[in-house]
Design an enzyme around this catalytic site. Structure first.
Site, mmCIF file in Angstrom:
data_model
loop_
_atom_site.group_PDB
_atom_site.id
_atom_site.type_symbol
_atom_site.label_atom_id
_atom_site.label_comp_id
_atom_site.label_asym_id
_atom_site.label_seq_id
_atom_site.Cartn_x
_atom_site.Cartn_y
_atom_site.Cartn_z
ATOM 1 C CE LYS A 74 31.390 1.420 72.512
ATOM 2 N NZ LYS A 74 32.843 1.636 72.427
ATOM 3 C CB SER A 149 34.519 -1.766 70.962
ATOM 4 O OG SER A 149 34.618 -0.506 71.603
ATOM 5 C CB SER A 173 36.771 1.585 70.465
ATOM 6 O OG SER A 173 37.207 0.265 70.607
#
Ligand code: GLN
Length: 480
Positions: A74, A149, A173
């Site tokens: 990420k 997210s 998330s």
């Protein structure tokens, strides 16, 4: 090769069915062919050189379990020499001078980083539509959001363009995108994994975790990610068990609690059906089901949306156009530099939260908002404490609906409702998982499993036993 789980790829590398360089090239090709926008940067050169190094280690018997396994990181984790953007224009040109602890740990295993995944700006969002780099498409239906997210990470694992992706979970998330993309996601207990070098959103809530296809894979990866870090004062000085060791226990007599408040108005009937069917599956495995109550969970959204913006308004004050990150053109004076760098560098949702947080923390309002929210947070924790006196794990939906249409949720408060079942877990610092549990209108639906502090081993086994008996985690989107 991309249909193999990590556990199977580890065997494949060991038996010399393929090399890490072959496996890595295969994934890189798939990433370049994909149109999902799951990656912000693809690091071909780094990946191929790490794979070469991994092959050497394997050949000379110096490898550890994850050596040579590719992964997607990420874009919130600092990676030395590689752009680390947190999905923001503010950091579009930021090349990190150091590695996050998680990055270091994965490097230490000689894992292979394929690239950095797309995400909502500074991890604020539930649909990945807040990314400066554009939305990510859900591989099950490209007109739908992947969740957020960690939307790029979830889409990458679901589309089989990476066997594992890192995620972070401040209010859902990891679990929510895992649910919407039909993969397994684990948010560990707060403090289990170091936050050092993970760009901060809300420091008392942020926690990293693995996103994989199976619980077994999540256990293998968590072994590498977890552990005390002197660089993070909130990381726990607690030994890390081998999470794969607990994957054999049967669930006979396991006490499962279903929170009354999680099965009420607002829950989509298709999602509810899938969740209830999986609970039945657990009953067949010998688990005992009972109702529990989390009366204060109804206050989770207002409490979270004070605490998180307050902490983000403080954390994001470092992006001032002076030290690093975006700087506006031709500032007139210092004030103009601050003002324009921040108004041009941040997106709309981030600015909204900075304003809310700054307001709520200002003298005169602190007690009415931040302090009050912290008190509610305490009540939410106590609800869980009471519930865990009666049950071993709590189960329920992850998200009130399956994946929704890109562009369909315009009002920020409606978007916040997507987090209704996930936020309390972060407010209480507990571990939680999402596992693939079925489909509603051809879209994946996740089951949430919540445990007491430090019960990752139990959660992973509870998930693993389900995956032994069902094959929802083996379904893949068309074209994958
Ligand atoms: N959707 C929540 C938010 O926007 C949670 C995000 C997260 O967990 N990073 O804050």
């Amino acid at each position: 090769m991309h249909n193999l789980t990590i556990a199977e790829q580890i065997k494949g590398l060991k038996n010399k069915d393929f090399s890490s360089q072959e496996l890595t090239q295969h994934y890189l090709n798939r990433i370049h062919d994909s149109k999902l926008n799951a990656f912000i940067s693809v690091t071909d050169d780094i990946a191929l050189s790490q794979a070469k190094e991994a092959d050497k280690k394997i050949a000379s018997n110096e490898s550890s379990i994850l050596t040579g396994i590719p992964y997607a990181h990420k874009d919130i984790f600092c990676t030395q020499g590689v752009k680390t953007s947190a999905g923001s224009k503010m950091l579009d040109s930021f090349i990190s001078p150091y590695d996050a602890t998680v990055t270091k740990k994965l490097n230490h295993e000689n894992m292979v980083m394929l690239g950095k995944t797309n995400m909502d700006e500074f991890a604020m969002g539930s649909s990945n539509e807040n990314s400066y780099f554009g939305p990510v498409q859900n591989p099950w239906d490209v007109s739908k959001v992947p969740g957020g997210s960690s939307g790029g990470s979830a889409a990458a694992v679901a589309a089989r363009i990476s066997p594992f992706a890192s995620g972070t979970d401040t209010g859902g998330s990891i679990r929510q995108p895992a649910s919407l993309c039909g993969i397994t996601g684990l948010k560990p207990t707060y403090g289990r994994i170091s936050r050092y070098g993970m760009i901060a959103y809300a420091s008392s809530l942020d926690q990293a975790g693995p996103m994989t296809r199976t619980a077994e894979d999540a256990a293998i990866v968590l072994n590498a990610m977890a552990g005390f870090d002197p660089n993070d004062s909130t990381s726990a000085n607690k030994s890390v068990p081998d999470y794969t060791q607990g994957l054999t226990n049967n669930l006979d007599g396991l006490k499962i609690g279903l929170p009354t408040e999680y099965f009420s108005e607002g829950l989509d009937s298709g999602v509810e059906k899938v969740v209830m069917q999986s609970i039945k599956e657990y009953e067949l495995m010998g688990a005992k089901i009972q109702e529990v109550s989390l009366p204060n969970s109804v206050h989770a959204i207002p409490a979270y949306y004070i605490v998180a913006p307050c902490e983000c308004s403080s954390n994001l004050s470092r992006f001032d156009g002076v030290r690093y990150g975006y700087r506006c053109e031709d500032p007139k004076d210092l004030n103009d530099l601050y003002l324009r760098s921040r108004s041009e560098g941040f997106g709309e949702e981030v600015k909204r939260r900075i304003m809310i947080g700054t307001y709520a923390l200002s003298a005169g309002y602190y007690d009415a908002y931040y302090l009050k929210a912290q008190k509610v947070r305490q009540l939410i924790s106590e609800d869980f404490k009471k519930a865990f006196k009666k049950v071993d794990v709590i189960m329920g939906p992850v998200s009130p609906t399956a994946a929704f249409d890109l562009g369909s949720v315009k009002d920020p408060v409606s978007m916040y409702l997507a987090d209704i079942y996930t936020l309390s877990v972060n407010l209480a610092g507990l571990p939680g998982m999402s596992i693939p549990a079925g489909f509603s209108n051809q879209l994946p639906v996740g089951l949430q499993i919540i445990g007491n502090h430090w019960s990752e081993e139990l959660l992973l086994n509870v998930a693993h036993q389900f995956q032994i008996r069902t094959d929802w985690h083996n379904h893949s989107p068309a074209d994958c």
